[in-house]
Motif scaffolding. Structure first.
Motif, PDB file in Angstrom:
ATOM      1  N   HIS B  91     -27.899   3.044  36.501  1.00  0.00           N
ATOM      2  CA  HIS B  91     -27.991   4.503  36.377  1.00  0.00           C
ATOM      3  C   HIS B  91     -27.077   4.996  35.257  1.00  0.00           C
ATOM      4  O   HIS B  91     -25.930   4.577  35.162  1.00  0.00           O
ATOM      5  CB  HIS B  91     -27.591   5.160  37.692  1.00  0.00           C
ATOM      6  N   ASP B  92     -27.592   5.862  34.391  1.00  0.00           N
ATOM      7  CA  ASP B  92     -26.815   6.372  33.265  1.00  0.00           C
ATOM      8  C   ASP B  92     -26.466   7.843  33.517  1.00  0.00           C
ATOM      9  O   ASP B  92     -27.345   8.713  33.453  1.00  0.00           O
ATOM     10  CB  ASP B  92     -27.621   6.196  31.976  1.00  0.00           C
ATOM     11  N   MET B 110     -35.531  20.531  39.161  1.00  0.00           N
ATOM     12  CA  MET B 110     -35.681  19.105  38.897  1.00  0.00           C
ATOM     13  C   MET B 110     -35.970  18.377  40.197  1.00  0.00           C
ATOM     14  O   MET B 110     -35.363  18.659  41.224  1.00  0.00           O
ATOM     15  CB  MET B 110     -34.395  18.566  38.281  1.00  0.00           C
ATOM     16  N   SER B 111     -36.951  17.461  40.168  1.00  0.00           N
ATOM     17  CA  SER B 111     -37.239  16.706  41.386  1.00  0.00           C
ATOM     18  C   SER B 111     -36.450  15.398  41.361  1.00  0.00           C
ATOM     19  O   SER B 111     -35.995  14.957  40.300  1.00  0.00           O
ATOM     20  CB  SER B 111     -38.732  16.381  41.439  1.00  0.00           C
ATOM     21  N   VAL B 112     -36.325  14.804  42.528  1.00  0.00           N
ATOM     22  CA  VAL B 112     -35.586  13.538  42.629  1.00  0.00           C
ATOM     23  C   VAL B 112     -36.212  12.507  41.693  1.00  0.00           C
ATOM     24  O   VAL B 112     -35.516  11.712  41.063  1.00  0.00           O
ATOM     25  CB  VAL B 112     -35.613  13.026  44.085  1.00  0.00           C
ATOM     26  N   ASN B 113     -37.566  12.556  41.572  1.00  0.00           N
ATOM     27  CA  ASN B 113     -38.249  11.592  40.711  1.00  0.00           C
ATOM     28  C   ASN B 113     -37.666  11.561  39.308  1.00  0.00           C
ATOM     29  O   ASN B 113     -37.577  10.515  38.682  1.00  0.00           O
ATOM     30  CB  ASN B 113     -39.742  11.942  40.604  1.00  0.00           C
ATOM     31  N   ASN B 114     -37.261  12.731  38.810  1.00  0.00           N
ATOM     32  CA  ASN B 114     -36.785  12.776  37.434  1.00  0.00           C
ATOM     33  C   ASN B 114     -35.568  11.884  37.225  1.00  0.00           C
ATOM     34  O   ASN B 114     -35.306  11.441  36.113  1.00  0.00           O
ATOM     35  CB  ASN B 114     -36.459  14.212  37.023  1.00  0.00           C
ATOM     36  N   LEU B 115     -34.841  11.618  38.327  1.00  0.00           N
ATOM     37  CA  LEU B 115     -33.650  10.774  38.176  1.00  0.00           C
ATOM     38  C   LEU B 115     -34.035   9.334  37.849  1.00  0.00           C
ATOM     39  O   LEU B 115     -33.230   8.583  37.302  1.00  0.00           O
ATOM     40  CB  LEU B 115     -32.798  10.842  39.442  1.00  0.00           C
ATOM     41  N   ARG B 116     -35.298   8.946  38.137  1.00  0.00           N
ATOM     42  CA  ARG B 116     -35.740   7.597  37.726  1.00  0.00           C
ATOM     43  C   ARG B 116     -35.566   7.461  36.221  1.00  0.00           C
ATOM     44  O   ARG B 116     -35.343   6.378  35.697  1.00  0.00           O
ATOM     45  CB  ARG B 116     -37.206   7.370  38.107  1.00  0.00           C
ATOM     46  N   GLN B 117     -35.694   8.614  35.514  1.00  0.00           N
ATOM     47  CA  GLN B 117     -35.602   8.553  34.054  1.00  0.00           C
ATOM     48  C   GLN B 117     -34.178   8.278  33.572  1.00  0.00           C
ATOM     49  O   GLN B 117     -33.966   8.011  32.402  1.00  0.00           O
ATOM     50  CB  GLN B 117     -36.127   9.867  33.452  1.00  0.00           C
ATOM     51  N   ALA B 118     -33.211   8.350  34.485  1.00  0.00           N
ATOM     52  CA  ALA B 118     -31.828   8.040  34.110  1.00  0.00           C
ATOM     53  C   ALA B 118     -31.510   6.559  34.310  1.00  0.00           C
ATOM     54  O   ALA B 118     -30.402   6.119  34.069  1.00  0.00           O
ATOM     55  CB  ALA B 118     -30.860   8.896  34.927  1.00  0.00           C
ATOM     56  N   GLN B 119     -32.520   5.781  34.748  1.00  0.00           N
ATOM     57  CA  GLN B 119     -32.344   4.337  34.919  1.00  0.00           C
ATOM     58  C   GLN B 119     -32.521   3.635  33.571  1.00  0.00           C
ATOM     59  O   GLN B 119     -33.494   3.894  32.863  1.00  0.00           O
ATOM     60  CB  GLN B 119     -33.389   3.797  35.904  1.00  0.00           C
ATOM     61  N   VAL B 120     -31.564   2.767  33.228  1.00  0.00           N
ATOM     62  CA  VAL B 120     -31.607   2.093  31.924  1.00  0.00           C
ATOM     63  C   VAL B 120     -31.353   0.597  32.113  1.00  0.00           C
ATOM     64  O   VAL B 120     -30.465   0.217  32.888  1.00  0.00           O
ATOM     65  CB  VAL B 120     -30.526   2.687  30.985  1.00  0.00           C
ATOM     66  N   PRO B 121     -32.130  -0.266  31.423  1.00  0.00           N
ATOM     67  CA  PRO B 121     -31.854  -1.699  31.520  1.00  0.00           C
ATOM     68  C   PRO B 121     -30.427  -1.999  31.041  1.00  0.00           C
ATOM     69  O   PRO B 121     -30.007  -1.444  30.018  1.00  0.00           O
ATOM     70  CB  PRO B 121     -32.884  -2.343  30.589  1.00  0.00           C
ATOM     71  N   LEU B 122     -29.704  -2.841  31.792  1.00  0.00           N
ATOM     72  CA  LEU B 122     -28.333  -3.181  31.420  1.00  0.00           C
ATOM     73  C   LEU B 122     -28.312  -3.736  29.993  1.00  0.00           C
ATOM     74  O   LEU B 122     -29.096  -4.624  29.653  1.00  0.00           O
ATOM     75  CB  LEU B 122     -27.789  -4.231  32.392  1.00  0.00           C
ATOM     76  N   PRO B 135     -35.833   9.841  28.129  1.00  0.00           N
ATOM     77  CA  PRO B 135     -34.976   9.226  27.124  1.00  0.00           C
ATOM     78  C   PRO B 135     -35.652   8.019  26.494  1.00  0.00           C
ATOM     79  O   PRO B 135     -36.357   7.274  27.166  1.00  0.00           O
ATOM     80  CB  PRO B 135     -33.743   8.786  27.925  1.00  0.00           C
ATOM     81  N   GLY B 136     -35.467   7.842  25.188  1.00  0.00           N
ATOM     82  CA  GLY B 136     -35.940   6.636  24.509  1.00  0.00           C
ATOM     83  C   GLY B 136     -34.867   5.561  24.590  1.00  0.00           C
ATOM     84  O   GLY B 136     -33.691   5.866  24.793  1.00  0.00           O
ATOM     85  N   LEU B 137     -35.287   4.318  24.456  1.00  0.00           N
ATOM     86  CA  LEU B 137     -34.366   3.203  24.655  1.00  0.00           C
ATOM     87  C   LEU B 137     -34.405   2.211  23.498  1.00  0.00           C
ATOM     88  O   LEU B 137     -35.467   1.941  22.941  1.00  0.00           O
ATOM     89  CB  LEU B 137     -34.721   2.452  25.948  1.00  0.00           C
TER      90      LEU B 137
END
Lengths: 417, 417
Positions: B91-92, B110-122, B135-137
């Motif tokens: 989580h970022d 904001m829905s809880v789902n939007n927090l999935r977008q704060a997940q980033v590969p280590l 967010p772009g990665l």
């Protein structure tokens, strides 16, 4: 039955041409009930086209390869297919005759190169439809790893490709696969909810469909134009698909309600023009920040003239004062929005007056930041205004304002029922 | 340096959306001198996206994967990349803060789902540009078969994708590849000549460049917006590229003259607004058939308020008579066009009055077929009109009218020199 699509052409990779063929073929495959799990673009390179075809045949039962059938040296799809089949290219007198006839009938001289188009992989048959000089090919894989699988080769010219895919490729695929099922989709267009918000509203229904899959629900963000809710059904017949879609649409509309403004290609302006026509009302629009965008979208609807009188683009403040009788003073206010709506309705002799004033940026105005917008509505005896905060850049603010204002009118008109 | 493009989304395979993103990215890669040999479309399926990314990393040094970064359950690009990297999603907090801010500024919950977008590969970093909530990665491959290679993940929303690719992906790829030679393009936008007409005018220059290749010339038909002449130069440094492009631009402008209305992203309305500002003139527009399109395009130019007073959308004939003092009678005539131009100029207190009246169809009007259009111009002491025949459907007629009328004003203003 799985069928992949391979689009051949370096110009596709360089972005000089957008590959619309694959999308169209994908749509036809879906409607035929045939799965298409991968679509690939590859340049005019022998090795890479061969690798792409082999990878596709490893994963799927059939491949439609599109492009590279022309007469020039870099049109090598025929040669690559022959090598993947492990056979020779043979000259087809019948195709040569058809090509010669084409040129004759078009009074064009045939170059020797065109005879390359009469070369066919041994064992392949040509597609009956041949609107151009490029013959399409049906290439059944011979004994070996891909035995029983098939490659279809069609030209990259969209009109020629479509005639061959619809006339031969899809029917042949359906016969081979014995597929009888049909897949159809319907898209509900919504405004005013985020994609995740819709997902939460429909969570229960989506779970129900996971248990008893009579249809599927997917969300498509269509940029500034709102969120699309796509319903898809698979059934034995088209009629049964329509039935399932109608049933599912009713359920979904019950849940998400009147945030649905249109179906499939219906835009917000279509919805508003239709509602005004139903109710026999005429419309006039006073635009500041949108500069004419609202009028231009409304008049893009055929038949808009029945309901749309016109508008005033009051960009400079003096135009608001002088043409729309807005009281002198600040013009980015609820009062100004209402005065504009009332003024344009009276000035243009319409039943409904719609107005928008605000700050598109980049600079602030009257001390207000870009994105500060006020809607005005004059409908019957009611005169009301509504403040809105819009995100994004100039263009987004203008488009959000346009759709948001039209949606507000749509809801008010629905409430007239 | 090789970079592939992977577009993720079942709707792309089903042909419900045409994948224009891959084409645009392919063009940017080519301009950066980076080879893109394969582009793949794949559905929202974990295993198949993973296979596609691995196949791309086997063949190439980098992959741009586009789409599947949204908040819903079927947006799984983040998860797939993490598994290909062999790392966890973490989580970022910074991204969560940015997402919360986005929603705050849009007054949307904001829905809880939007927090999935704060997940980033280590091990991945986020792309600085973030116009939306996705967010772009930048995902450098860790130790293992793909070490040293990289995956870039960008959203499928074109505007967001473009900002991230131009702002981060391309510069990062150039740095990684150590590409030294620079390729730059400049596009001259023209109005009023066919592609073949331009080709004939520039035939000699194109032959000269074949002999001494300091630059190349290509023609791109950009639909209704005219023909683009793209100049491309490859050199050791950016400065050298610019030098060559400037020299070539001068030569080409000498040959084709003032049909060039803009460079690169400059639209016709940019050109007109700039000319009006230079000459200290204000503009008012009277629109019938275009319904506000001209005003909306002019006001899309930042700073338009310096020159644009506003307009009257006189869609119904009575509005032409009552608001613009057009003499009662037929309204699709040269006389009506001139009266509209003069009327809107006086009514809105502008220096220049522009007008368009005509038949957009589908039905004839006043016995005239769709595509019959009259331009009107009030400039200084001159009041003139011009008949035009427009091809195509309703939308084409409206757009041709808009650009054609603005181009007429542009030429008249240039003549003022």
């Amino acid at each position: 039955m799985r069928c992949e699509v391979v689009a051949v052409g370096t110009e596709l990779l360089l972005g000089q041409i957008v590959d619309t063929n694959s999308s169209w073929i994908g749509e036809q495959l879906a409607l035929a009930g045939i799965d298409s799990l991968f679509q690939t673009k590859v340049g005019d390179n022998f090795g890479r086209i061969a690798d792409t075809l082999r990878a596709a045949l490893d994963r799927s039962d059939a491949v439609v390869v599109c492009g590279g059938l022309g007469p020039t040296q870099d049109d090598i799809t025929r040669d690559v297919i022959a090598s993947v089949m492990g056979v020779e290219l043979v000259h087809d007198d019948d195709i040569e005759a058809r090509i010669r006839y084409m040129f004759g009938s078009r009074a064009r001289t045939m170059s020797v190169n065109n005879l390359r188009q009469a070369q066919v992989p041994l064992g392949a048959t040509t597609i009956a439809q041949m609107p151009g000089t490029a013959p399409g090919l049906v290439c059944p894989m011979p004994e070996g790893p891909y035995e029983g699988k098939v490659i279809y080769a069609v030209p990259g010219v969209p009109s020629e490709m479509r005639e061959m895919v619809a006339g031969t490729v899809i029917p042949d695929l359906k016969r081979r696969s014995g597929v009888t099922s049909v897949i159809k989709s319907r898209t509900l267009r919504t405004w005013g909810q985020s994609e995740s918000g819709l997902a939460e509203m429909l969570e229960g229904e989506i779970e129900r469909l996971d248990a008893e899959p009579s249809a599927t629900i997917a969300f498509l963000a269509s940029g500034i134009e709102g969120i699309k809710v796509r319903l898809t059904a698979k059934a034995a017949t088209e009629a049964e698909c329509d039935e399932r879609l109608a049933a599912e649409e009713a359920i979904v509309r019950d849940i998400i309600g009147d945030i649905v403004f249109g179906v499939d290609d219906e835009t917000m302006e279509h919805a508003v023009v239709a509602l005004l026509a139903e109710r026999g009302l005429t419309l006039a629009v006073a635009e500041s920040v949108t500069g004419g965008l609202i009028g231009s979208r409304i008049t893009n609807v055929p038949g808009a003239s029945k309901v749309f009188r016109g508008g005033v683009v009051a960009y400079a403040s003096e135009v608001k004062f002088e043409v729309l009788d807005v009281p002198e003073g600040p013009v980015v206010t609820e009062e100004a929005a209402m005065a504009m709506a009332d003024g344009v309705r009276r000035r243009l002799g319409a039943d409904v007056g719609l107005a928008v004033t605000g700050v598109a940026g980049p600079d602030p105005q009257e001390g207000l930041p870009p994105g500060t917008v006020f809607f005005g509505l004059a409908l019957g005896d009611t005169l009301e205004a509504r403040p809105v905060r819009m995100p994004g850049d100039r263009e987004r603010i203008r488009t959000f304002s346009t759709i948001g204002l039209l949606d507000w009118l749509r809801r008010r008109l629905l409430a007239l029922d």
